[in-house]
Design an enzyme around this catalytic site. Structure first.
Site, PDB file in Angstrom:
ATOM      1  N   ASN A   1       0.793  -1.215   0.000  1.00 46.35           N
ATOM      2  CA  ASN A   1       0.000   0.000   0.000  1.00 46.35           C
ATOM      3  C   ASN A   1       0.836   1.281   0.000  1.00 46.35           C
ATOM      4  O   ASN A   1       1.672   1.475   0.886  1.00 46.35           O
ATOM      5  CB  ASN A   1      -0.819  -0.056   1.290  1.00 46.35           C
ATOM      6  CG  ASN A   1      -1.988   0.839   1.232  1.00 46.35           C
ATOM      7  OD1 ASN A   1      -1.947   1.871   0.587  1.00 46.35           O
ATOM      8  ND2 ASN A   1      -3.035   0.452   1.924  1.00 46.35           N
TER       9      ASN A   1
ATOM     10  N   GLU B   1      -6.011  -5.666  19.030  1.00 47.93           N
ATOM     11  CA  GLU B   1      -5.030  -5.723  17.937  1.00 47.93           C
ATOM     12  C   GLU B   1      -4.117  -4.501  17.923  1.00 47.93           C
ATOM     13  O   GLU B   1      -4.582  -3.374  18.127  1.00 47.93           O
ATOM     14  CB  GLU B   1      -5.818  -5.799  16.624  1.00 47.93           C
ATOM     15  CG  GLU B   1      -4.946  -5.773  15.400  1.00 47.93           C
ATOM     16  CD  GLU B   1      -5.778  -5.677  14.124  1.00 47.93           C
ATOM     17  OE1 GLU B   1      -6.960  -6.076  14.133  1.00 47.93           O
ATOM     18  OE2 GLU B   1      -5.239  -5.183  13.131  1.00 47.93           O
TER      19      GLU B   1
ATOM     20  N   TRP C   1      -0.125   5.965  12.591  1.00 51.35           N
ATOM     21  CA  TRP C   1      -1.493   5.924  12.078  1.00 51.35           C
ATOM     22  C   TRP C   1      -2.069   4.540  12.239  1.00 51.35           C
ATOM     23  O   TRP C   1      -1.649   3.531  11.887  1.00 51.35           O
ATOM     24  CB  TRP C   1      -1.562   6.334  10.603  1.00 51.35           C
ATOM     25  CG  TRP C   1      -3.003   6.342  10.174  1.00 51.35           C
ATOM     26  CD1 TRP C   1      -3.907   7.320  10.419  1.00 51.35           C
ATOM     27  CD2 TRP C   1      -3.703   5.310   9.467  1.00 51.35           C
ATOM     28  NE1 TRP C   1      -5.133   6.956   9.929  1.00 51.35           N
ATOM     29  CE2 TRP C   1      -5.038   5.721   9.334  1.00 51.35           C
ATOM     30  CE3 TRP C   1      -3.325   4.070   8.970  1.00 51.35           C
ATOM     31  CZ2 TRP C   1      -6.016   4.945   8.720  1.00 51.35           C
ATOM     32  CZ3 TRP C   1      -4.275   3.291   8.344  1.00 51.35           C
ATOM     33  CH2 TRP C   1      -5.619   3.733   8.215  1.00 51.35           C
TER      34      TRP C   1
ATOM     35  N   HIS D   1      -4.347   0.136  16.310  1.00 49.96           N
ATOM     36  CA  HIS D   1      -3.485   0.661  15.260  1.00 49.96           C
ATOM     37  C   HIS D   1      -2.254   1.365  15.809  1.00 49.96           C
ATOM     38  O   HIS D   1      -1.863   2.458  15.358  1.00 49.96           O
ATOM     39  CB  HIS D   1      -4.276   1.574  14.315  1.00 49.96           C
ATOM     40  CG  HIS D   1      -4.112   1.155  12.889  1.00 49.96           C
ATOM     41  ND1 HIS D   1      -3.308   1.815  12.010  1.00 49.96           N
ATOM     42  CD2 HIS D   1      -4.616   0.106  12.212  1.00 49.96           C
ATOM     43  CE1 HIS D   1      -3.332   1.195  10.840  1.00 49.96           C
ATOM     44  NE2 HIS D   1      -4.124   0.145  10.947  1.00 49.96           N
TER      45      HIS D   1
ATOM     46  N   ARG E   1      -0.795 -11.999  13.167  1.00 54.14           N
ATOM     47  CA  ARG E   1      -1.660 -11.532  12.075  1.00 54.14           C
ATOM     48  C   ARG E   1      -0.898 -11.248  10.774  1.00 54.14           C
ATOM     49  O   ARG E   1      -1.341 -10.444   9.963  1.00 54.14           O
ATOM     50  CB  ARG E   1      -2.430 -10.283  12.533  1.00 54.14           C
ATOM     51  CG  ARG E   1      -3.312 -10.555  13.745  1.00 54.14           C
ATOM     52  CD  ARG E   1      -4.350  -9.470  13.942  1.00 54.14           C
ATOM     53  NE  ARG E   1      -5.193  -9.376  12.782  1.00 54.14           N
ATOM     54  CZ  ARG E   1      -5.102  -8.458  11.832  1.00 54.14           C
ATOM     55  NH1 ARG E   1      -4.185  -7.509  11.896  1.00 54.14           N
ATOM     56  NH2 ARG E   1      -5.915  -8.458  10.806  1.00 54.14           N
TER      57      ARG E   1
ATOM     58  N   ARG F   1     -15.129  -6.921  14.386  1.00 52.91           N
ATOM     59  CA  ARG F   1     -14.229  -5.872  14.884  1.00 52.91           C
ATOM     60  C   ARG F   1     -15.039  -4.594  15.037  1.00 52.91           C
ATOM     61  O   ARG F   1     -15.727  -4.184  14.089  1.00 52.91           O
ATOM     62  CB  ARG F   1     -13.088  -5.662  13.871  1.00 52.91           C
ATOM     63  CG  ARG F   1     -12.021  -4.723  14.374  1.00 52.91           C
ATOM     64  CD  ARG F   1     -10.986  -4.417  13.311  1.00 52.91           C
ATOM     65  NE  ARG F   1     -11.348  -3.222  12.558  1.00 52.91           N
ATOM     66  CZ  ARG F   1     -10.487  -2.502  11.811  1.00 52.91           C
ATOM     67  NH1 ARG F   1      -9.223  -2.881  11.711  1.00 52.91           N
ATOM     68  NH2 ARG F   1     -10.886  -1.436  11.166  1.00 52.91           N
TER      69      ARG F   1
ATOM     70  N   TYR G   1      -9.010   7.240  13.380  1.00 49.32           N
ATOM     71  CA  TYR G   1      -8.734   5.961  12.739  1.00 49.32           C
ATOM     72  C   TYR G   1      -9.850   4.938  12.893  1.00 49.32           C
ATOM     73  O   TYR G   1     -10.453   4.789  13.922  1.00 49.32           O
ATOM     74  CB  TYR G   1      -7.472   5.320  13.308  1.00 49.32           C
ATOM     75  CG  TYR G   1      -7.420   3.883  12.918  1.00 49.32           C
ATOM     76  CD1 TYR G   1      -7.191   3.540  11.597  1.00 49.32           C
ATOM     77  CD2 TYR G   1      -7.720   2.888  13.823  1.00 49.32           C
ATOM     78  CE1 TYR G   1      -7.234   2.231  11.189  1.00 49.32           C
ATOM     79  CE2 TYR G   1      -7.757   1.570  13.422  1.00 49.32           C
ATOM     80  CZ  TYR G   1      -7.511   1.251  12.109  1.00 49.32           C
ATOM     81  OH  TYR G   1      -7.566  -0.046  11.714  1.00 49.32           O
TER      82      TYR G   1
ATOM     83  N   ASP H   1      -9.081  -2.774  17.021  1.00 53.59           N
ATOM     84  CA  ASP H   1      -7.761  -2.460  16.466  1.00 53.59           C
ATOM     85  C   ASP H   1      -7.314  -1.092  16.975  1.00 53.59           C
ATOM     86  O   ASP H   1      -7.944  -0.081  16.670  1.00 53.59           O
ATOM     87  CB  ASP H   1      -7.871  -2.448  14.926  1.00 53.59           C
ATOM     88  CG  ASP H   1      -6.520  -2.383  14.242  1.00 53.59           C
ATOM     89  OD1 ASP H   1      -5.517  -2.138  14.929  1.00 53.59           O
ATOM     90  OD2 ASP H   1      -6.484  -2.581  13.006  1.00 53.59           O
TER      91      ASP H   1
ATOM     92  N   GLU I   1      -9.453 -12.264   9.204  1.00 58.26           N
ATOM     93  CA  GLU I   1     -10.095 -10.948   9.004  1.00 58.26           C
ATOM     94  C   GLU I   1     -10.776 -10.945   7.629  1.00 58.26           C
ATOM     95  O   GLU I   1     -10.218 -11.416   6.638  1.00 58.26           O
ATOM     96  CB  GLU I   1      -9.043  -9.839   9.063  1.00 58.26           C
ATOM     97  CG  GLU I   1      -9.654  -8.454   8.916  1.00 58.26           C
ATOM     98  CD  GLU I   1      -8.609  -7.349   8.964  1.00 58.26           C
ATOM     99  OE1 GLU I   1      -7.429  -7.607   8.693  1.00 58.26           O
ATOM    100  OE2 GLU I   1      -8.998  -6.208   9.289  1.00 58.26           O
TER     101      GLU I   1
ATOM    102  N   GLU J   1       0.309  -7.410  11.280  1.00 57.43           N
ATOM    103  CA  GLU J   1      -0.042  -7.166   9.882  1.00 57.43           C
ATOM    104  C   GLU J   1       1.057  -6.475   9.095  1.00 57.43           C
ATOM    105  O   GLU J   1       1.095  -6.590   7.875  1.00 57.43           O
ATOM    106  CB  GLU J   1      -1.366  -6.393   9.769  1.00 57.43           C
ATOM    107  CG  GLU J   1      -1.315  -4.992  10.313  1.00 57.43           C
ATOM    108  CD  GLU J   1      -2.669  -4.288  10.235  1.00 57.43           C
ATOM    109  OE1 GLU J   1      -3.659  -4.860  10.698  1.00 57.43           O
ATOM    110  OE2 GLU J   1      -2.709  -3.167   9.713  1.00 57.43           O
TER     111      GLU J   1
ATOM    112  N   ASP K   1      -6.519  -3.816   1.043  1.00 60.78           N
ATOM    113  CA  ASP K   1      -5.287  -3.486   0.315  1.00 60.78           C
ATOM    114  C   ASP K   1      -4.482  -4.754   0.017  1.00 60.78           C
ATOM    115  O   ASP K   1      -3.342  -4.677  -0.420  1.00 60.78           O
ATOM    116  CB  ASP K   1      -4.443  -2.436   1.043  1.00 60.78           C
ATOM    117  CG  ASP K   1      -4.145  -2.800   2.470  1.00 60.78           C
ATOM    118  OD1 ASP K   1      -4.599  -3.857   2.937  1.00 60.78           O
ATOM    119  OD2 ASP K   1      -3.453  -2.011   3.131  1.00 60.78           O
TER     120      ASP K   1
HETATM  121  O1  KDG Z   1      -3.355  -0.320   4.542  1.00 60.24           O
HETATM  122  C1  KDG Z   1      -3.576  -0.302   5.883  1.00 60.24           C
HETATM  123  C2  KDG Z   1      -4.678  -1.245   6.198  1.00 60.24           C
HETATM  124  O2  KDG Z   1      -4.343  -2.505   5.732  1.00 60.24           O
HETATM  125  C3  KDG Z   1      -4.919  -1.284   7.652  1.00 60.24           C
HETATM  126  O3  KDG Z   1      -5.274  -0.027   8.093  1.00 60.24           O
HETATM  127  C4  KDG Z   1      -5.987  -2.246   7.971  1.00 60.24           C
HETATM  128  O4  KDG Z   1      -5.340  -2.281  10.266  1.00 60.24           O
HETATM  129  C5  KDG Z   1      -5.944  -2.779   9.349  1.00 60.24           C
HETATM  130  C6  KDG Z   1      -6.651  -4.018   9.568  1.00 60.24           C
HETATM  131  O5  KDG Z   1      -6.521  -4.558  10.652  1.00 60.24           O
HETATM  132  O6  KDG Z   1      -7.337  -4.479   8.655  1.00 60.24           O
HETATM  133 MG    MG Z   2      -5.042  -3.725  11.844  1.00 54.95          MG
END
Ligand code: KDG
Ligand code: MG
Length: 420
Positions: free
Chosen positions: A52, A253, A420, A229, A300, A162, A174, A227, A356, A279, A333
């Site tokens: 991405n 997460e 982010w 993040h 993940r 989620r 977010y 999440d 997911e 991720e 993505d």
């Molecule tokens: O490109 C970023 C996303 O893949 C992300 O924000 C998605 O955190 C994410 C998730 O858990 O699906």
């Molecule tokens: Mg995530």
């Protein structure tokens, strides 16, 4: 004269010598990098290399440095080619390198399955379960919007969800998509990264309401995840885990960015809320300590970002030794090729946890990708098409050229750049 061996016959009938490696960047609704590996017999395989916001870096790496090294090799030698691209480049790991290895790896598994006449999950060891249990996403601007969406998903049969809600006082915080169809990137209107505000205090003061109301409305049978993040410090994450303990999350997460894996020890020492991460990880090395110390419960990593089916299988087998289950990243993505690769792996993995799921594709991406996957009662079912059961229509893809696009960035209210 001795009879030719079965493998010799197979090789003659269906020569698996690689003759072409095509790299296609397209944007059917959002950007994807797709690899197509063609063999002498005409059998081809496809793989996903989407990173991405850095799509052209991956595409160039593949075209300039990977494709020429593959021509003439035997597509059946998946492990040797994986090691060749990992150890052989000198520069190990890294998101760009690992996504390229991943795409090649998926395409080779696809070819092997097609040659064998078997779906990839059979080559991995066969099904360990009927279907792949997923968690879907419910997001909204208010707690009640989010829970209305969760209710609709529960009505469709989803058993794990989620939950994300806007933080009051932080516009566009977010996790909240509303009705946006293009996920987080705003391709046409804002090709450069949009900026969003963040305040840990405002978030911590509001998040409990979401889960309190979710349990009150839906009872105890639905599994919920959340999440973060990577927005918190370890001790803040530990406090959040304690706040959420009464609501029995399936997992929390990405509570903390963990380049320093020891951060998860701090969270673990304070809370029994299960923890998930991975991720953005590219290899087993990024999560080895967290797994072997049992600081996390779910890993993940995604097939596209952690070395393909081969990379993910290695991580899953290692994690199984420590009671850590896999919960692969499934955001949009990742292309349908990755979703398929993961579904095959999930079906086999003895330590599969949950997948997911935000849909396999959109109306536009379905013009380009096809897949033998279906969703019913909160589970993915994988068809028995040989290989990965996916295809990529190059002609249709040509109608959707690459558009530069980025995820947002996050700043504290005083302007400091944040995760982010
Ligand atoms: O490109 C970023 C996303 O893949 C992300 O924000 C998605 O955190 C994410 C998730 O858990 O699906
Ligand atoms: Mg995530």
């Amino acid at each position: 004269m001795p009879a030719p061996s079965r493998s010799k016959i197979l090789t003659q009938e269906k020569s698996t010598t690689i003759t072409d490696v095509r790299v296609i960047v397209s944007s059917p609704g959002r950007n994807f990098v797709t690899v197509k590996i063609v063999t002498e017999s005409g059998i081809y395989g496809v793989g996903d290399a989407t990173v991405n916001g850095r799509e052209m870096a991956v595409a160039t790496y593949l075209k300039e440095h990977v494709a020429p090294c593959l021509i003439g090799r035997n597509a059946h030698q998946i492990e040797d080619i994986w090691q060749y691209l990992y150890k052989g480049v000198y520069w190990r790991k890294g998101p760009i390198n690992m996504a390229c290895i991943a795409a090649v790896d998926m395409a080779l598994w696809d070819i092997k399955g097609k040659v064998a006449g078997l779906p990839v999950y059979e080559l991995l060891g066969g099904k360990s379960r009927r279907g792949v249990t997923v968690y879907a996403h419910a997001t909204g601007d208010t707690v009640s919007d989010t829970l209305d969406r969760a209710g609709a998903l529960i009505d469709q049969g989803f058993k794990a969800i989620r939950l994300q809600t806007s933080v009051p006082g932080l516009e566009g915080s977010y996790g909240v998509l509303g009705d946006k169809k293009d996920y987080f990137e705003q391709q046409s209107s804002r090709p450069l990264p949009p900026e969003q505000p963040w305040s840990t205090r405002k978030y911590m003061n509001s998040i409990e309401d979401l889960f309190r109301e979710a349990r009150a409305r839906f009872g105890d049978d639905i599994a919920f995840t959340h999440d973060v993040h990577s927005r918190l410090t370890p001790i803040e994450a530990a406090r959040l885990g304690k706040i959420l303990e009464p609501y029995d999350l399936l997992f929390l997460e990405d509570a903390v960015a963990a380049e320093n894996q020891d951060s998860y020890r701090i969270i673990r020492e304070h809370t029994t809320t299960p923890l998930a991460i991975g991720e953005i990880y590219n290899t087993i090395w990024d999560c080895k300590e967290m797994i072997q110390n049992q600081w996390i419960d779910y890993i993940r990593t995604a097939a596209t970002h952690a070395g393909g089916i081969t990379g993910l299988r290695r991580i899953a087998e290692f994690a199984a030794l420590f009671h850590v289950r896999i919960a692969p990243h499934g955001a949009p993505d990742l292309s349908p090729i990755c979703h398929a690769a993961q579904a095959h792996l999930d079906l086999w993995a003895p330590n599969f946890g949950v997948q997911e799921y935000v849909g396999f594709g959109t109306e536009i991406s379905n013009q380009v990708f096809s897949y033998d996957l279906s969703i019913q009662d909160g589970m993915i079912f994988v068809g028995d098409t040989p290989g990965l059961g996916v295809d990529f229509n190059e002609e249709a893809a040509a109608d959707h050229p690459y558009k530069r696009s980025y995820l947002p960035v996050s700043r504290l209210e005083d302007g400091t750049l944040w995760s982010w």
